[in-house]
Design an enzyme around this catalytic site. Structure first.
Site, mmCIF file in Angstrom:
data_model
loop_
_atom_site.group_PDB
_atom_site.id
_atom_site.type_symbol
_atom_site.label_atom_id
_atom_site.label_comp_id
_atom_site.label_asym_id
_atom_site.label_seq_id
_atom_site.Cartn_x
_atom_site.Cartn_y
_atom_site.Cartn_z
ATOM 1 N N TYR A 11 1.760 -102.537 -47.684
ATOM 2 C CA TYR A 11 0.381 -102.050 -47.886
ATOM 3 C C TYR A 11 -0.495 -103.126 -48.538
ATOM 4 C CZ TYR A 11 -3.208 -99.207 -50.379
ATOM 5 O OH TYR A 11 -4.368 -98.695 -50.916
ATOM 6 N N THR A 144 3.648 -102.462 -63.154
ATOM 7 C CA THR A 144 2.895 -101.228 -63.027
ATOM 8 C C THR A 144 2.433 -100.720 -64.388
ATOM 9 O OG1 THR A 144 2.990 -98.971 -62.188
ATOM 10 C CG2 THR A 144 5.042 -99.859 -63.008
ATOM 11 N N HIS A 182 9.504 -96.515 -62.083
ATOM 12 C CA HIS A 182 8.739 -97.204 -63.128
ATOM 13 C C HIS A 182 9.687 -97.939 -64.082
ATOM 14 C CE1 HIS A 182 5.535 -94.328 -61.790
ATOM 15 N NE2 HIS A 182 4.760 -95.358 -62.040
ATOM 16 N N LYS A 185 10.702 -101.364 -63.030
ATOM 17 C CA LYS A 185 9.700 -102.396 -63.328
ATOM 18 C C LYS A 185 9.832 -102.890 -64.774
ATOM 19 C CE LYS A 185 7.148 -102.301 -59.491
ATOM 20 N NZ LYS A 185 6.953 -103.445 -58.625
#
Ligand code: NAD
Ligand code: USQ
Length: 392
Positions: A11, A144, A182, A185
Protein backbone atom coordinates in the site's frame (compact mmCIF):
# COMPACT_ATOMS: atom_id res chain seq x y z
CA UNK A 1 20.92 8.10 -4.25
CA UNK A 2 20.57 4.32 -4.35
CA UNK A 3 17.42 3.56 -2.37
CA UNK A 4 16.28 0.05 -1.43
CA UNK A 5 12.60 -0.25 -0.49
CA UNK A 6 11.58 -3.37 1.43
CA UNK A 7 7.87 -4.17 0.96
CA UNK A 8 7.82 -2.20 -2.29
CA UNK A 9 4.68 -3.90 -3.61
CA UNK A 10 2.56 -2.75 -0.66
CA UNK A 11 0.00 0.00 0.00
CA UNK A 12 2.71 2.47 1.00
CA UNK A 13 5.79 0.84 -0.52
CA UNK A 14 4.71 1.04 -4.16
CA UNK A 15 3.84 4.77 -4.14
CA UNK A 16 7.09 5.42 -2.23
CA UNK A 17 9.09 3.55 -4.88
CA UNK A 18 7.57 5.67 -7.64
CA UNK A 19 8.17 8.89 -5.69
CA UNK A 20 11.89 8.20 -5.21
CA UNK A 21 12.18 7.11 -8.84
CA UNK A 22 10.39 10.27 -10.02
CA UNK A 23 12.93 12.32 -8.07
CA UNK A 24 15.74 10.65 -10.02
CA UNK A 25 16.96 8.18 -7.38
CA UNK A 26 18.06 4.66 -8.33
CA UNK A 27 15.31 2.54 -6.78
CA UNK A 28 15.19 -1.19 -6.04
CA UNK A 29 12.25 -2.88 -4.34
CA UNK A 30 11.97 -6.18 -2.47
CA UNK A 31 8.72 -8.02 -1.84
CA UNK A 32 7.53 -11.61 -1.33
CA UNK A 33 3.87 -10.81 -2.16
CA UNK A 34 2.74 -12.11 1.23
CA UNK A 35 0.19 -9.29 1.50
CA UNK A 36 -1.47 -10.45 -1.73
CA UNK A 37 -1.41 -14.06 -0.46
CA UNK A 38 -2.96 -13.19 2.92
CA UNK A 39 -5.89 -11.61 1.09
CA UNK A 40 -6.28 -14.57 -1.24
CA UNK A 41 -6.33 -16.91 1.75
CA UNK A 42 -9.14 -14.99 3.49
CA UNK A 43 -11.09 -14.36 0.27
CA UNK A 44 -10.69 -10.58 0.26
CA UNK A 45 -9.18 -8.19 -2.26
CA UNK A 46 -8.14 -4.59 -2.68
CA UNK A 47 -11.04 -2.37 -3.74
CA UNK A 48 -8.80 -0.91 -6.41
CA UNK A 49 -7.67 -3.47 -8.97
CA UNK A 50 -3.90 -3.65 -8.54
CA UNK A 51 -1.50 -4.98 -11.15
CA UNK A 52 1.22 -7.56 -10.49
CA UNK A 53 4.50 -5.91 -9.52
CA UNK A 54 6.11 -6.68 -12.87
CA UNK A 55 3.29 -4.92 -14.73
CA UNK A 56 3.43 -1.96 -12.37
CA UNK A 57 7.15 -1.57 -12.95
CA UNK A 58 6.65 -1.82 -16.75
CA UNK A 59 3.81 0.74 -16.65
CA UNK A 60 5.97 3.10 -14.57
CA UNK A 61 8.74 2.78 -17.14
CA UNK A 62 6.29 3.69 -19.92
CA UNK A 63 4.79 6.62 -18.02
CA UNK A 64 7.96 8.11 -16.53
CA UNK A 65 10.83 6.65 -18.55
CA UNK A 66 12.37 5.51 -15.23
CA UNK A 67 13.25 1.96 -14.21
CA UNK A 68 12.65 0.30 -10.85
CA UNK A 69 14.60 -2.90 -10.12
CA UNK A 70 12.65 -5.58 -8.31
CA UNK A 71 13.75 -8.54 -6.21
CA UNK A 72 11.30 -11.22 -5.16
CA UNK A 73 12.05 -12.97 -1.88
CA UNK A 74 11.49 -13.19 1.88
CA UNK A 75 13.22 -10.71 4.14
CA UNK A 76 13.29 -13.37 6.84
CA UNK A 77 15.53 -15.36 4.47
CA UNK A 78 18.79 -13.84 5.70
CA UNK A 79 20.91 -15.04 2.77
CA UNK A 80 18.52 -13.64 0.18
CA UNK A 81 18.41 -10.29 1.95
CA UNK A 82 22.18 -10.17 2.43
CA UNK A 83 22.74 -10.85 -1.29
CA UNK A 84 20.18 -8.18 -2.24
CA UNK A 85 21.96 -5.63 -0.06
CA UNK A 86 25.31 -6.61 -1.62
CA UNK A 87 23.86 -6.32 -5.16
CA UNK A 88 22.09 -2.99 -4.64
CA UNK A 89 24.60 -1.25 -2.26
CA UNK A 90 21.89 1.12 -1.03
CA UNK A 91 22.66 4.47 0.56
CA UNK A 92 19.21 4.51 2.15
CA UNK A 93 16.92 1.61 3.02
CA UNK A 94 13.21 2.21 3.60
CA UNK A 95 11.75 -0.77 5.46
CA UNK A 96 8.01 -1.34 5.02
CA UNK A 97 8.22 -5.12 4.54
CA UNK A 98 6.22 -6.46 7.46
CA UNK A 99 2.84 -7.96 8.37
CA UNK A 100 0.93 -4.72 9.18
CA UNK A 101 -2.45 -5.82 10.58
CA UNK A 102 -3.28 -5.84 14.29
CA UNK A 103 -6.35 -8.11 13.87
CA UNK A 104 -4.35 -10.60 11.77
CA UNK A 105 -1.79 -10.87 14.55
CA UNK A 106 -4.55 -11.65 17.08
CA UNK A 107 -6.40 -14.37 15.15
CA UNK A 108 -4.49 -17.43 16.29
CA UNK A 109 -1.18 -18.72 17.58
CA UNK A 110 -0.12 -19.32 13.98
CA UNK A 111 -0.83 -15.78 12.77
CA UNK A 112 0.75 -14.26 15.90
CA UNK A 113 3.92 -16.31 15.45
CA UNK A 114 3.99 -15.56 11.72
CA UNK A 115 3.65 -11.83 12.42
CA UNK A 116 6.40 -11.69 15.00
CA UNK A 117 8.68 -14.02 13.02
CA UNK A 118 8.26 -12.08 9.76
CA UNK A 119 8.61 -8.68 11.38
CA UNK A 120 11.25 -9.25 14.03
CA UNK A 121 13.47 -11.75 12.20
CA UNK A 122 13.22 -9.79 8.94
CA UNK A 123 14.45 -6.64 10.65
CA UNK A 124 17.18 -8.53 12.50
CA UNK A 125 18.44 -9.98 9.20
CA UNK A 126 18.49 -6.48 7.79
CA UNK A 127 20.55 -5.15 10.71
CA UNK A 128 23.16 -7.86 10.17
CA UNK A 129 23.27 -7.23 6.39
CA UNK A 130 23.78 -3.53 7.09
CA UNK A 131 26.46 -4.12 9.74
CA UNK A 132 28.43 -6.43 7.47
CA UNK A 133 28.06 -4.74 4.07
CA UNK A 134 26.73 -1.17 4.24
CA UNK A 135 27.40 0.12 7.77
CA UNK A 136 27.08 3.76 6.72
CA UNK A 137 23.65 3.32 5.10
CA UNK A 138 20.68 5.08 6.71
CA UNK A 139 17.80 2.83 7.73
CA UNK A 140 14.35 4.43 7.63
CA UNK A 141 12.08 1.96 9.40
CA UNK A 142 8.30 2.10 9.59
CA UNK A 143 7.27 1.71 13.20
CA UNK A 144 3.91 2.68 14.62
CA UNK A 145 2.35 5.13 17.07
CA UNK A 146 0.65 2.10 18.62
CA UNK A 147 3.98 1.10 20.16
CA UNK A 148 3.29 3.65 22.90
CA UNK A 149 -0.32 2.64 23.55
CA UNK A 150 -2.43 5.19 25.39
CA UNK A 151 -0.59 6.14 28.63
CA UNK A 152 -2.10 8.78 30.89
CA UNK A 153 0.79 11.19 30.17
CA UNK A 154 2.01 13.11 27.10
CA UNK A 155 3.76 10.86 24.56
CA UNK A 156 7.21 12.15 23.60
CA UNK A 157 9.09 11.42 20.37
CA UNK A 158 10.88 8.23 21.27
CA UNK A 159 12.61 9.25 24.49
CA UNK A 160 11.67 10.64 27.91
CA UNK A 161 13.81 12.36 30.51
CA UNK A 162 13.37 10.56 33.81
CA UNK A 163 14.45 11.50 37.32
CA UNK A 164 14.75 8.52 39.62
CA UNK A 165 16.18 8.47 43.16
CA UNK A 166 17.84 11.81 42.54
CA UNK A 167 19.51 10.86 39.23
CA UNK A 168 18.45 11.80 35.69
CA UNK A 169 18.65 10.05 32.35
CA UNK A 170 17.02 10.17 28.92
CA UNK A 171 15.60 6.74 28.14
CA UNK A 172 13.31 5.13 25.55
CA UNK A 173 9.69 6.13 26.15
CA UNK A 174 7.74 3.28 27.85
CA UNK A 175 5.78 1.06 25.46
CA UNK A 176 2.30 -0.40 26.04
CA UNK A 177 1.29 -1.81 22.65
CA UNK A 178 -2.27 -3.03 22.12
CA UNK A 179 -1.76 -6.03 19.81
CA UNK A 180 0.87 -8.64 19.03
CA UNK A 181 1.47 -6.80 15.74
CA UNK A 182 2.14 -3.52 17.57
CA UNK A 183 4.35 -5.46 19.98
CA UNK A 184 6.42 -6.78 17.04
CA UNK A 185 7.24 -3.16 16.22
CA UNK A 186 8.43 -2.60 19.80
CA UNK A 187 10.78 -5.57 19.44
CA UNK A 188 12.02 -4.09 16.15
CA UNK A 189 12.65 -0.73 17.79
CA UNK A 190 14.72 -2.34 20.53
CA UNK A 191 16.75 -4.35 18.02
CA UNK A 192 17.41 -1.32 15.81
CA UNK A 193 18.37 0.79 18.82
CA UNK A 194 20.81 -1.98 19.76
CA UNK A 195 22.30 -1.96 16.23
CA UNK A 196 22.87 1.79 16.51
CA UNK A 197 24.31 1.68 20.04
CA UNK A 198 26.57 -1.32 19.56
CA UNK A 199 27.44 -1.39 15.86
CA UNK A 200 27.21 2.33 15.12
CA UNK A 201 24.43 1.99 12.54
CA UNK A 202 22.26 5.02 11.71
CA UNK A 203 18.49 4.68 11.82
CA UNK A 204 15.24 6.61 11.92
CA UNK A 205 12.20 4.88 13.41
CA UNK A 206 9.06 6.47 11.98
CA UNK A 207 6.31 5.89 14.50
CA UNK A 208 3.52 6.31 12.04
CA UNK A 209 -0.16 6.83 12.83
CA UNK A 210 -3.05 5.35 10.84
CA UNK A 211 -2.75 6.18 7.13
CA UNK A 212 -5.78 6.98 4.96
CA UNK A 213 -6.32 7.79 1.31
CA UNK A 214 -4.94 6.43 -1.88
CA UNK A 215 -3.89 9.16 -4.25
CA UNK A 216 -0.34 10.44 -4.70
CA UNK A 217 1.12 12.48 -7.58
CA UNK A 218 2.42 9.28 -9.16
CA UNK A 219 -0.55 6.94 -8.62
CA UNK A 220 -2.74 9.59 -10.26
CA UNK A 221 -0.74 9.43 -13.50
CA UNK A 222 -2.16 6.15 -14.77
CA UNK A 223 -4.69 3.57 -13.50
CA UNK A 224 -2.09 0.83 -13.74
CA UNK A 225 -0.04 2.64 -11.10
CA UNK A 226 -2.71 2.75 -8.39
CA UNK A 227 -2.05 1.31 -4.97
CA UNK A 228 -4.17 -1.05 -2.90
CA UNK A 229 -7.14 0.07 -0.76
CA UNK A 230 -8.57 -2.38 1.74
CA UNK A 231 -11.76 -2.21 3.76
CA UNK A 232 -12.12 -5.72 5.20
CA UNK A 233 -12.14 -6.24 8.98
CA UNK A 234 -8.59 -7.59 9.06
CA UNK A 235 -6.52 -5.35 6.78
CA UNK A 236 -8.75 -2.31 6.23
CA UNK A 237 -7.96 0.72 8.38
CA UNK A 238 -10.70 2.72 10.01
CA UNK A 239 -11.20 5.72 7.71
CA UNK A 240 -10.92 3.69 4.52
CA UNK A 241 -13.47 1.26 6.01
CA UNK A 242 -15.88 4.03 6.99
CA UNK A 243 -15.82 5.51 3.44
CA UNK A 244 -16.76 2.13 1.91
CA UNK A 245 -19.45 1.54 4.54
CA UNK A 246 -20.94 4.99 3.88
CA UNK A 247 -21.23 4.24 0.21
CA UNK A 248 -23.06 0.94 0.58
CA UNK A 249 -25.45 2.27 3.22
CA UNK A 250 -23.99 0.16 6.02
CA UNK A 251 -23.92 1.86 9.45
CA UNK A 252 -20.38 2.90 10.32
CA UNK A 253 -18.75 0.29 12.56
CA UNK A 254 -17.54 2.29 15.56
CA UNK A 255 -16.03 -0.17 18.04
CA UNK A 256 -17.27 0.43 21.57
CA UNK A 257 -17.69 3.99 22.82
CA UNK A 258 -15.58 5.41 19.98
CA UNK A 259 -13.43 7.62 22.21
CA UNK A 260 -10.29 5.73 21.07
CA UNK A 261 -8.00 8.49 19.83
CA UNK A 262 -5.20 7.93 17.34
CA UNK A 263 -2.84 9.95 15.16
CA UNK A 264 -3.73 9.99 11.44
CA UNK A 265 -2.08 11.08 8.23
CA UNK A 266 -2.74 11.15 4.53
CA UNK A 267 -0.78 8.78 2.28
CA UNK A 268 0.70 11.88 0.60
CA UNK A 269 2.23 12.86 3.93
CA UNK A 270 3.67 9.37 4.47
CA UNK A 271 5.66 9.94 1.28
CA UNK A 272 6.70 13.43 2.34
CA UNK A 273 7.87 12.19 5.75
CA UNK A 274 9.88 9.31 4.31
CA UNK A 275 11.49 11.65 1.78
CA UNK A 276 12.36 14.12 4.57
CA UNK A 277 13.87 11.36 6.70
CA UNK A 278 15.98 10.08 3.79
CA UNK A 279 17.14 13.59 2.84
CA UNK A 280 18.17 14.35 6.44
CA UNK A 281 19.87 11.15 7.67
CA UNK A 282 20.55 10.20 11.27
CA UNK A 283 24.15 10.37 12.45
CA UNK A 284 26.36 7.28 12.81
CA UNK A 285 25.26 5.50 15.99
CA UNK A 286 22.08 7.56 16.25
CA UNK A 287 18.67 5.92 16.74
CA UNK A 288 16.25 8.71 15.91
CA UNK A 289 12.51 8.45 16.53
CA UNK A 290 9.93 10.62 14.77
CA UNK A 291 6.22 10.50 15.57
CA UNK A 292 4.72 10.51 12.09
CA UNK A 293 1.15 11.79 12.00
CA UNK A 294 -0.47 15.14 11.29
CA UNK A 295 -3.77 15.16 13.23
CA UNK A 296 -5.44 13.22 15.98
CA UNK A 297 -9.07 12.11 15.97
CA UNK A 298 -11.27 9.84 18.01
CA UNK A 299 -13.03 7.10 16.09
CA UNK A 300 -16.38 8.82 16.79
CA UNK A 301 -15.07 12.11 15.38
CA UNK A 302 -14.01 10.31 12.21
CA UNK A 303 -17.39 8.62 11.91
CA UNK A 304 -19.10 12.00 12.25
CA UNK A 305 -16.82 13.54 9.59
CA UNK A 306 -17.58 10.72 7.16
CA UNK A 307 -21.32 10.93 7.95
CA UNK A 308 -21.38 14.67 7.21
CA UNK A 309 -19.21 14.47 4.08
CA UNK A 310 -21.24 11.57 2.68
CA UNK A 311 -24.47 13.52 3.32
CA UNK A 312 -23.12 16.38 1.19
CA UNK A 313 -22.81 14.01 -1.76
CA UNK A 314 -26.20 12.42 -1.22
CA UNK A 315 -25.60 9.42 1.04
CA UNK A 316 -27.54 9.06 4.27
CA UNK A 317 -25.24 7.42 6.79
CA UNK A 318 -25.84 6.09 10.30
CA UNK A 319 -23.31 5.32 12.98
CA UNK A 320 -23.47 2.07 14.95
CA UNK A 321 -21.60 1.33 18.18
CA UNK A 322 -20.57 -2.33 18.06
CA UNK A 323 -19.29 -4.31 20.99
CA UNK A 324 -15.54 -3.68 20.80
CA UNK A 325 -13.76 -6.76 19.42
CA UNK A 326 -10.45 -5.35 20.69
CA UNK A 327 -9.15 -4.81 24.20
CA UNK A 328 -8.33 -1.10 24.27
CA UNK A 329 -9.28 2.00 26.25
CA UNK A 330 -12.35 3.65 24.72
CA UNK A 331 -11.95 6.90 26.66
CA UNK A 332 -8.49 8.13 27.49
CA UNK A 333 -6.01 10.99 27.55
CA UNK A 334 -4.04 11.39 24.32
CA UNK A 335 -1.45 14.01 23.54
CA UNK A 336 1.48 12.90 21.41
CA UNK A 337 4.29 15.25 20.45
CA UNK A 338 4.93 15.33 16.70
CA UNK A 339 7.20 18.23 15.88
CA UNK A 340 10.38 16.69 14.49
CA UNK A 341 9.05 16.13 10.96
CA UNK A 342 7.38 19.55 10.96
CA UNK A 343 10.78 21.02 11.90
CA UNK A 344 12.28 19.27 8.85
CA UNK A 345 9.67 20.91 6.59
CA UNK A 346 6.61 18.61 6.54
CA UNK A 347 3.58 20.43 5.13
CA UNK A 348 0.53 18.52 6.37
CA UNK A 349 -2.38 17.57 4.16
CA UNK A 350 -5.26 17.99 6.60
CA UNK A 351 -8.35 15.84 6.64
CA UNK A 352 -11.50 17.75 5.80
CA UNK A 353 -14.79 17.04 4.07
CA UNK A 354 -13.23 17.62 0.61
CA UNK A 355 -10.68 14.90 1.20
CA UNK A 356 -13.28 12.49 2.55
CA UNK A 357 -15.47 13.24 -0.48
CA UNK A 358 -12.57 12.49 -2.81
CA UNK A 359 -12.05 9.08 -1.14
CA UNK A 360 -15.80 8.42 -1.38
CA UNK A 361 -15.80 9.27 -5.07
CA UNK A 362 -12.86 6.90 -5.65
CA UNK A 363 -14.83 4.19 -3.82
CA UNK A 364 -17.85 5.00 -6.03
CA UNK A 365 -15.80 4.28 -9.15
CA UNK A 366 -15.07 0.76 -7.86
CA UNK A 367 -18.37 0.07 -6.11
CA UNK A 368 -18.99 -3.10 -8.15
CA UNK A 369 -15.93 -4.65 -6.48
CA UNK A 370 -17.17 -4.15 -2.91
CA UNK A 371 -17.75 -7.41 -1.03
CA UNK A 372 -19.89 -6.44 1.96
CA UNK A 373 -19.47 -9.84 3.60
CA UNK A 374 -16.01 -8.92 4.89
CA UNK A 375 -16.97 -5.73 6.70
CA UNK A 376 -18.37 -7.04 10.01
CA UNK A 377 -15.64 -7.61 12.61
CA UNK A 378 -15.07 -11.28 13.47
CA UNK A 379 -11.59 -11.12 14.97
CA UNK A 380 -11.65 -10.66 18.71
CA UNK A 381 -8.68 -9.93 20.95
CA UNK A 382 -9.71 -12.50 23.54
CA UNK A 383 -10.34 -15.65 21.57
CA UNK A 384 -9.08 -15.02 18.06
CA UNK A 385 -11.27 -15.49 15.02
CA UNK A 386 -14.80 -16.74 15.48
CA UNK A 387 -15.61 -17.49 11.91
CA UNK A 388 -19.41 -17.63 11.97
CA UNK A 389 -20.44 -15.00 14.51
CA UNK A 390 -19.80 -11.34 13.83
CA UNK A 391 -19.22 -9.19 16.91
CA UNK A 392 -22.36 -7.16 17.49
P1 NAD B 1 1.42 -3.61 3.13
O1 NAD B 1 1.10 -4.97 3.66
O2 NAD B 1 0.59 -3.10 2.03
O3 NAD B 1 2.95 -3.52 2.72
C1 NAD B 1 3.96 -4.37 3.21
C2 NAD B 1 4.59 -5.10 2.04
O4 NAD B 1 5.66 -5.90 2.53
C3 NAD B 1 3.62 -6.04 1.32
O5 NAD B 1 3.65 -5.81 -0.06
C4 NAD B 1 4.13 -7.43 1.69
O6 NAD B 1 3.92 -8.37 0.63
C5 NAD B 1 5.60 -7.17 1.94
N1 NAD B 1 6.18 -8.10 2.92
C6 NAD B 1 5.68 -8.46 4.12
N2 NAD B 1 6.49 -9.34 4.72
C7 NAD B 1 7.53 -9.53 3.89
C8 NAD B 1 8.70 -10.33 3.94
N3 NAD B 1 8.94 -11.09 5.01
N4 NAD B 1 9.57 -10.33 2.90
C9 NAD B 1 9.32 -9.54 1.82
N5 NAD B 1 8.22 -8.74 1.71
C10 NAD B 1 7.35 -8.74 2.73
O7 NAD B 1 1.35 -2.64 4.40
P2 NAD B 1 1.36 -1.03 4.44
O8 NAD B 1 0.05 -0.59 4.95
O9 NAD B 1 1.91 -0.49 3.17
O10 NAD B 1 2.41 -0.80 5.60
C11 NAD B 1 3.80 -0.70 5.33
C12 NAD B 1 4.55 -0.57 6.64
O11 NAD B 1 4.12 0.59 7.33
C13 NAD B 1 4.33 -1.74 7.58
O12 NAD B 1 5.54 -2.01 8.26
C14 NAD B 1 3.31 -1.22 8.56
O13 NAD B 1 3.42 -1.85 9.80
C15 NAD B 1 3.68 0.25 8.63
N6 NAD B 1 2.56 1.14 8.99
C16 NAD B 1 1.44 1.18 8.21
C17 NAD B 1 0.40 2.04 8.55
C18 NAD B 1 -0.88 2.12 7.75
O14 NAD B 1 -1.85 2.75 8.22
N7 NAD B 1 -0.94 1.54 6.54
C19 NAD B 1 0.52 2.86 9.68
C20 NAD B 1 1.68 2.78 10.45
C21 NAD B 1 2.71 1.93 10.11
N1 USQ C 1 -11.86 0.86 14.62
C1 USQ C 1 -13.23 1.04 14.72
N2 USQ C 1 -14.00 0.53 13.72
C2 USQ C 1 -13.48 -0.12 12.63
C3 USQ C 1 -12.09 -0.30 12.54
C4 USQ C 1 -11.31 0.20 13.56
O1 USQ C 1 -13.75 1.63 15.66
O2 USQ C 1 -14.26 -0.56 11.78
C5 USQ C 1 -10.99 1.43 15.66
C6 USQ C 1 -10.07 0.41 16.33
O3 USQ C 1 -10.73 -0.23 17.41
C7 USQ C 1 -8.90 1.27 16.75
C8 USQ C 1 -8.86 2.37 15.70
O4 USQ C 1 -10.12 2.36 15.04
O5 USQ C 1 -9.14 1.87 17.99
C9 USQ C 1 -7.77 2.19 14.64
O6 USQ C 1 -7.91 0.91 14.04
P1 USQ C 1 -7.32 0.59 12.59
O7 USQ C 1 -7.71 -0.81 12.24
O8 USQ C 1 -7.66 1.67 11.66
O9 USQ C 1 -5.76 0.73 12.87
P2 USQ C 1 -4.73 -0.15 13.71
O10 USQ C 1 -5.25 -1.50 14.03
O11 USQ C 1 -4.25 0.68 14.84
O12 USQ C 1 -3.57 -0.36 12.65
C10 USQ C 1 -3.29 0.58 11.59
C11 USQ C 1 -2.42 -0.12 10.57
C12 USQ C 1 -1.09 -0.49 11.24
C13 USQ C 1 -0.48 0.76 11.86
C14 USQ C 1 -1.44 1.46 12.82
C15 USQ C 1 -0.95 2.82 13.27
O13 USQ C 1 -3.06 -1.30 10.09
O14 USQ C 1 -0.22 -1.05 10.26
O15 USQ C 1 0.68 0.42 12.57
O16 USQ C 1 -2.67 1.72 12.11
S1 USQ C 1 -1.34 3.16 14.97
O17 USQ C 1 -2.76 2.94 15.17
O18 USQ C 1 -0.98 4.53 15.19
O19 USQ C 1 -0.57 2.24 15.77
Amino acid sequence: MRVLILGGDGYLGWPTAMRFSAKGHEVSVVDNFSRRRWHEAQGTDSLTPIRPLEDRVAAWKKVSGMGIAHYVGDIEDGEFLEQTVIDTRPEAIVHYGEQPSAPYSMQSRETAVETQYTNVIGTLNLLFAMRDHVPDTHLVKLGTMGEYGTPNIDIEEGYIEIEHNGRRDTLPFPKLPGSLYHLSKVHDSHNIHFGCRVWGLRATDLNQGVVYGIETDETALDERLCTRFDYDEVFGTVLNRFCVQALIGRPLTVYGKGGQTRGFLNIRDTLQCVELAVANPADRGEFRVFNQFTEQFSVSELAELVRESAAEVGYEVHVEHLENPRVELEEHYYNAVHTKLLDLGLEPTLLGDELVKSVISMVERHRDRIDASHIEPHTTWKSGREAETPVS
